[in-house]
Design a protein around this motif. Structure first.
Motif, short mmCIF file in Angstrom:
data_model
loop_
_atom_site.label_atom_id
_atom_site.label_comp_id
_atom_site.label_asym_id
_atom_site.label_seq_id
_atom_site.Cartn_x
_atom_site.Cartn_y
_atom_site.Cartn_z
N PHE A 203 0.85 -1.19 0.00
CA PHE A 203 0.00 0.00 0.00
C PHE A 203 0.88 1.23 0.00
N ARG A 204 0.56 2.18 -0.87
CA ARG A 204 1.30 3.43 -0.87
C ARG A 204 1.10 4.17 0.45
N ASP A 205 -0.16 4.13 0.94
CA ASP A 205 -0.49 4.73 2.23
C ASP A 205 -0.53 3.59 3.25
N ARG A 206 0.49 3.50 4.08
CA ARG A 206 0.60 2.39 5.04
C ARG A 206 -0.58 2.34 6.00
N GLN A 207 -1.16 3.48 6.31
CA GLN A 207 -2.29 3.50 7.23
C GLN A 207 -3.48 2.70 6.69
N LYS A 208 -3.62 2.68 5.37
CA LYS A 208 -4.73 1.91 4.77
C LYS A 208 -4.54 0.42 5.01
N LEU A 209 -3.31 -0.05 4.98
CA LEU A 209 -3.03 -1.45 5.32
C LEU A 209 -3.34 -1.69 6.79
N TYR A 210 -2.92 -0.77 7.65
CA TYR A 210 -3.16 -0.93 9.08
C TYR A 210 -4.67 -0.93 9.39
N ASP A 211 -5.42 -0.12 8.66
CA ASP A 211 -6.87 -0.10 8.85
C ASP A 211 -7.48 -1.45 8.46
N ARG A 212 -6.96 -2.06 7.41
CA ARG A 212 -7.45 -3.38 7.00
C ARG A 212 -7.12 -4.42 8.05
N ILE A 213 -5.93 -4.33 8.61
CA ILE A 213 -5.54 -5.27 9.67
C ILE A 213 -6.47 -5.12 10.87
N ASN A 214 -6.76 -3.88 11.26
CA ASN A 214 -7.64 -3.65 12.41
C ASN A 214 -9.03 -4.21 12.16
N ARG A 215 -9.55 -3.99 10.95
CA ARG A 215 -10.88 -4.51 10.61
C ARG A 215 -10.89 -6.03 10.61
N ARG A 216 -9.82 -6.62 10.11
CA ARG A 216 -9.75 -8.08 10.08
C ARG A 216 -9.79 -8.66 11.49
N VAL A 217 -9.06 -8.05 12.41
CA VAL A 217 -9.06 -8.53 13.79
C VAL A 217 -10.46 -8.44 14.39
N ASP A 218 -11.15 -7.34 14.13
CA ASP A 218 -12.52 -7.20 14.62
C ASP A 218 -13.41 -8.31 14.07
N LEU A 219 -13.24 -8.64 12.79
CA LEU A 219 -14.03 -9.72 12.18
C LEU A 219 -13.68 -11.07 12.79
N MET A 220 -12.41 -11.28 13.11
CA MET A 220 -12.00 -12.52 13.75
C MET A 220 -12.70 -12.70 15.10
N ILE A 221 -12.77 -11.63 15.86
CA ILE A 221 -13.45 -11.69 17.15
C ILE A 221 -14.93 -12.01 16.93
N ARG A 222 -15.52 -11.36 15.96
CA ARG A 222 -16.94 -11.60 15.65
C ARG A 222 -17.19 -13.05 15.22
N ASP A 223 -16.21 -13.61 14.48
CA ASP A 223 -16.39 -14.96 13.93
C ASP A 223 -16.03 -16.08 14.89
N GLY A 224 -15.60 -15.73 16.12
CA GLY A 224 -15.38 -16.77 17.11
C GLY A 224 -13.95 -17.03 17.50
N LEU A 225 -13.05 -16.04 17.35
CA LEU A 225 -11.65 -16.24 17.71
C LEU A 225 -11.48 -16.57 19.19
#
Length: 315
Positions: A203-225
């Motif tokens: 990603f040219r804008d590293r924050q956009k990658l970090y935002d995707r990582i944060n969203r993925r973790v939230d989804l993991m918690i939702r999905d039963g991590l």
């Protein structure tokens, strides 16, 4: 080996949450291929949500290999991966299919595609146990200082958190008289049997990658991590999970030492740090053709750019 005799291989690499698995499936569908995972944690049974193992729906009918096959108690080395992945590539190619490697474990991918040779006659289980005990009593830094004294290159290359790799580097020197750096150089002398097209996602804008990582973790918690992590961490011999991001950060929560919010934030922070280390590793490889994900409007444009990179190989 002539280029025409080498096996064509696509490798999709990059940091966590960058979209590697999805792009690999798209390339496999377009090129009559099969996906071979290059993830050091997705090999383990049961670690599904926390390692972002692709689901059946996400695989879209494409055969996937080296996923979900090893028990948590089974030691698994880079040499083990290279051996299994090499066999997979040969079998996929023999079926007339295109091997597509997907993953973020840089050491696995480099060792496989550069055909690094490993030797099994320099193992010393007693020494390993002694070094592990020293690390427990005096700290990992004591081993890092020892390693730095005879192999500063490896000490610089290996992250202190990777205790098994630090121990391995010392073990090689103590049993063979050669440093890990010297052994790596000697092991690269065999020509690679692969003609690889390496595609990196960033990603040219590293924050956009970090935002995707944060969203993925939230989804993991939702999905039963939480349920998955508690079940795995309570199993006998769960040392592997204790080292994996997404699991070890939940231990303090299960022990009532922190709140769930604090544990989740710790997972996000460690995942972002891991992504940064992955990018540092892959950026050293001049053979990778980079696609900046945030420069494209949608996944279709990203896929089309990847197709163009593959087409240039002229297979």
């Amino acid at each position: 080996m002539n280029k025409k005799d080498k096996i064509p291989v696509i490798a999709v690499v990059g940091p966590t949450a960058s979209g590697k698995s999805r792009l690999a499936v798209e390339l496999a569908l377009a090129g009559n291929g099969e996906v071979i995972s290059a993830d050091s944690m997705q090999i383990y049974k049961g670690m599904n949500i926390g390692t972002a193992k692709p689901t059946v729906e996400e695989m879209r009918g494409v055969p996937h290999h080296l996923l979900d096959f090893a028990p948590l108690t089974q030691p698994f080395s880079v040499a083990d991966y290279v051996s299994l992945a090499s066999d997979c590539i040969s079998q996929v190619s023999a079926r007339g299919k295109l091997p597509v490697i997907a993953g973020g474990t840089g050491l696995y991918i480099r060792s496989l595609l550069q055909n690094i040779q490993f030797t099994e006659n320099d193992k010393d289980e007693t020494l390993r146990k002694q070094l592990a005990q020293k690390a427990e009593e005096q700290g990992v830094q004591s081993l890092m200082e020892e390693l730095k004294s005879f192999d500063p290159e490896s000490a610089e290359r290996i992250h202190p958190n990777n205790l098994s790799r630090v121990i391995r580097a010392i073990e090689i020197y103590r049993t063979t008289g050669f440093t890990m750096t010297e052994q790596l150089e000697r092991s690269k002398q065999a020509p690679t049997p692969y003609d690889a097209c390496m595609i990196g996602l960033d990603f040219r804008d590293r924050q956009k990658l970090y935002d995707r990582i944060n969203r993925r973790v939230d989804l993991m918690i939702r999905d039963g991590l939480l349920h998955e992590a508690e079940e795995i961490l309570n199993r006998p011999g769960s040392q592997t999970a204790m080292q994996a991001i997404g699991y070890k950060e939940l231990l303090p929560y299960f022990r009532s030492e922190c709140s769930l919010e604090e544990a989740v934030e710790s997972i996000k922070r460690e995942s972002r740090r891991y992504a940064k280390r992955q990018l540092t590793w892959f950026r050293r490889d001049e053979n990778i053709h980079w696609i900046m994900v945030d420069e494209y409007r949608d996944f279709e444009e990203i896929s089309n750019q990847a197709f163009r990179l593959v087409d240039r190989k002229g297979w």
